[in-house]
Design an enzyme around this catalytic site. Sequence first.
Site, mmCIF file in Angstrom:
data_model
loop_
_atom_site.group_PDB
_atom_site.id
_atom_site.type_symbol
_atom_site.label_atom_id
_atom_site.label_comp_id
_atom_site.label_asym_id
_atom_site.label_seq_id
_atom_site.Cartn_x
_atom_site.Cartn_y
_atom_site.Cartn_z
ATOM 1 N N ASP A 1 46.282 45.553 46.577
ATOM 2 C CA ASP A 1 44.911 45.428 45.583
ATOM 3 C C ASP A 1 44.499 44.102 45.905
ATOM 4 O O ASP A 1 45.066 43.314 46.660
ATOM 5 C CB ASP A 1 45.325 45.485 44.176
ATOM 6 C CG ASP A 1 44.197 45.353 43.310
ATOM 7 O OD1 ASP A 1 43.005 45.872 43.757
ATOM 8 O OD2 ASP A 1 44.365 44.672 42.318
ATOM 9 N N SER A 2 43.241 43.579 45.516
ATOM 10 C CA SER A 2 42.513 42.637 45.646
ATOM 11 C C SER A 2 43.309 41.503 44.850
ATOM 12 O O SER A 2 43.261 40.239 45.253
ATOM 13 C CB SER A 2 41.293 42.521 45.185
ATOM 14 O OG SER A 2 40.949 42.889 43.544
ATOM 15 N N TYR B 1 37.464 40.919 44.651
ATOM 16 C CA TYR B 1 36.396 41.552 45.950
ATOM 17 C C TYR B 1 35.164 42.308 45.500
ATOM 18 O O TYR B 1 34.317 42.545 46.040
ATOM 19 C CB TYR B 1 37.441 42.858 46.620
ATOM 20 C CG TYR B 1 38.426 42.373 47.316
ATOM 21 C CD1 TYR B 1 38.952 41.087 47.528
ATOM 22 C CD2 TYR B 1 39.339 43.550 48.151
ATOM 23 C CE1 TYR B 1 40.030 40.818 48.244
ATOM 24 C CE2 TYR B 1 40.339 43.039 48.812
ATOM 25 C CZ TYR B 1 40.507 41.634 48.910
ATOM 26 O OH TYR B 1 41.884 41.548 49.844
ATOM 27 N N GLY B 2 35.430 42.636 44.063
ATOM 28 C CA GLY B 2 34.061 43.687 43.587
ATOM 29 C C GLY B 2 32.786 42.846 43.458
ATOM 30 O O GLY B 2 31.782 43.691 43.342
ATOM 31 N N CYS C 1 43.019 49.690 44.950
ATOM 32 C CA CYS C 1 41.852 48.918 44.468
ATOM 33 C C CYS C 1 40.821 49.809 44.656
ATOM 34 O O CYS C 1 40.267 50.400 45.649
ATOM 35 C CB CYS C 1 41.720 47.820 45.465
ATOM 36 S SG CYS C 1 40.323 46.860 45.258
ATOM 37 N N ASN C 2 40.200 50.186 43.682
ATOM 38 C CA ASN C 2 38.631 50.918 43.518
ATOM 39 C C ASN C 2 37.776 50.621 44.475
ATOM 40 O O ASN C 2 37.032 51.323 45.030
ATOM 41 C CB ASN C 2 38.166 51.367 42.181
ATOM 42 C CG ASN C 2 39.228 51.979 41.343
ATOM 43 O OD1 ASN C 2 39.011 53.306 41.136
ATOM 44 N ND2 ASN C 2 40.263 51.257 40.660
ATOM 45 N N THR C 3 37.575 49.191 44.490
ATOM 46 C CA THR C 3 36.676 48.648 45.179
ATOM 47 C C THR C 3 36.761 48.826 46.792
ATOM 48 O O THR C 3 35.970 49.113 47.413
ATOM 49 C CB THR C 3 36.301 47.002 45.214
ATOM 50 O OG1 THR C 3 36.431 47.018 43.552
ATOM 51 C CG2 THR C 3 35.240 46.343 45.701
ATOM 52 N N GLU D 1 42.783 39.276 33.737
ATOM 53 C CA GLU D 1 43.565 38.261 34.581
ATOM 54 C C GLU D 1 43.932 37.230 33.359
ATOM 55 O O GLU D 1 44.775 36.403 33.618
ATOM 56 C CB GLU D 1 42.642 37.666 35.683
ATOM 57 C CG GLU D 1 42.257 38.890 36.579
ATOM 58 C CD GLU D 1 42.974 38.510 38.009
ATOM 59 O OE1 GLU D 1 43.601 37.318 38.222
ATOM 60 O OE2 GLU D 1 43.070 39.368 38.792
ATOM 61 N N CYS E 1 38.649 50.719 37.837
ATOM 62 C CA CYS E 1 39.199 49.315 38.467
ATOM 63 C C CYS E 1 40.621 49.415 37.874
ATOM 64 O O CYS E 1 40.835 49.641 36.799
ATOM 65 C CB CYS E 1 38.193 48.397 37.726
ATOM 66 S SG CYS E 1 38.826 46.871 38.233
ATOM 67 N N THR E 2 41.332 49.013 38.581
ATOM 68 C CA THR E 2 42.707 48.838 38.200
ATOM 69 C C THR E 2 43.211 47.848 37.386
ATOM 70 O O THR E 2 44.312 47.698 36.874
ATOM 71 C CB THR E 2 43.774 48.899 39.767
ATOM 72 O OG1 THR E 2 43.153 47.767 40.543
ATOM 73 C CG2 THR E 2 43.724 50.039 40.390
ATOM 74 N N HIS E 3 42.204 47.039 37.174
ATOM 75 C CA HIS E 3 42.339 46.074 36.119
ATOM 76 C C HIS E 3 42.309 46.588 34.590
ATOM 77 O O HIS E 3 42.808 46.042 33.820
ATOM 78 C CB HIS E 3 41.524 44.791 36.299
ATOM 79 C CG HIS E 3 41.876 43.774 37.438
ATOM 80 N ND1 HIS E 3 41.887 43.889 38.586
ATOM 81 C CD2 HIS E 3 42.270 42.600 37.056
ATOM 82 C CE1 HIS E 3 42.137 42.823 39.468
ATOM 83 N NE2 HIS E 3 42.822 42.039 38.424
HETATM 84 N N1 DGL Z 1 41.504 45.640 40.967
HETATM 85 C C1 DGL Z 1 40.121 46.023 41.731
HETATM 86 C C2 DGL Z 1 39.441 47.476 41.635
HETATM 87 O O1 DGL Z 1 40.221 48.302 41.346
HETATM 88 C C3 DGL Z 1 38.894 45.239 41.125
HETATM 89 C C4 DGL Z 1 39.105 43.590 41.116
HETATM 90 C C5 DGL Z 1 38.276 42.670 41.944
HETATM 91 O O2 DGL Z 1 36.949 42.739 41.859
HETATM 92 O O3 DGL Z 1 38.537 42.238 43.095
HETATM 93 O O4 DGL Z 1 38.405 47.815 41.928
#
Ligand code: DGL
Length: 271
Positions: free
Chosen positions: A11-12, A43-44, A74-76, A153, A185-187
């Site tokens: 993931d990011s 990353y988003g 990471c969905n992004t 976070e 988003c995995t967060h």
């Molecule tokens: N965890 C990332 C996702 O699932 C998002 C966090 C990011 O913006 O890097 O998209």
Amino acid sequence: MEKEKPIGVFDSGIGGLTVVKRIASYLPQEDIVYFGDTARVPYGSKSNDTIIDYGLQDAKFLMHKNIKALVVACNTVSSIALDQLKSRFDIPIIGMIDPGARMASLHSKNKKIGVIGTRSTISNQAYSKKIKRNDPSLYVFERACPLFVPLAEEGWTKHKATYEIAEEYLLEFGKIGIDTLVLGCTHYPILAEVIQYVVGKDVKLIDSGIAAAESVKEELERYNLLTNKFAIGNQSFFVSDIPMKFKELAELFLGRPISEVQKIDVESLTG
Ligand code: DGL
């Protein structure tokens, strides 16, 4: 033996640990190697080209760890770079979008689905395209919630500010009357309690990590790659930076204590 190699997950940052938690509960005997690009998160809000470069480097690092399958937690990255990753590496690669979209399509009864994610995931319409491909009669309303990543976070899982921001972001979903909301988003599973409170208990939250963990199991079965071991699998964690509060947060995301985390320089290792 191929079957006894670890599953690679990246993931990011630390959001992907929510996916590790799900994979470990579905497939407890599997070894997992995790990489979180904590030096370059988020990353988003970055461009597609940068996200593709970073995703390829993250995957390359895990390929050096001799993995049997790769989970893009990471969905992004999943929404932009999955095809490039699949064409570059010859192992099963599981992204977050297809499993989450499938689960949402199957669940919605009133055919109104909400999706929340990073700016990148939402502007690429990653989920709405897949959901509509599954069933064109579904109505999908998507919204970027960029402040959710820093709140997660920060560990502000029940903070007053988190409620207020969630109300601002999610108000329209109530007006539309969705019955299903994809946490794209995995967060976001870290903030699930607040999100559920704001959208109401009748809205089903789709944790894309749960959906992806099911897909990991299916893919490993399909390629005859499930481990034969009986003992609980090992987990190792690599990051590109060890920020303050890292251990505390990682344990919050993972839901259990962790022992060792190693810092690596992903750019120099993957060139
Ligand atoms: N965890 C990332 C996702 O699932 C998002 C966090 C990011 O913006 O890097 O998209």
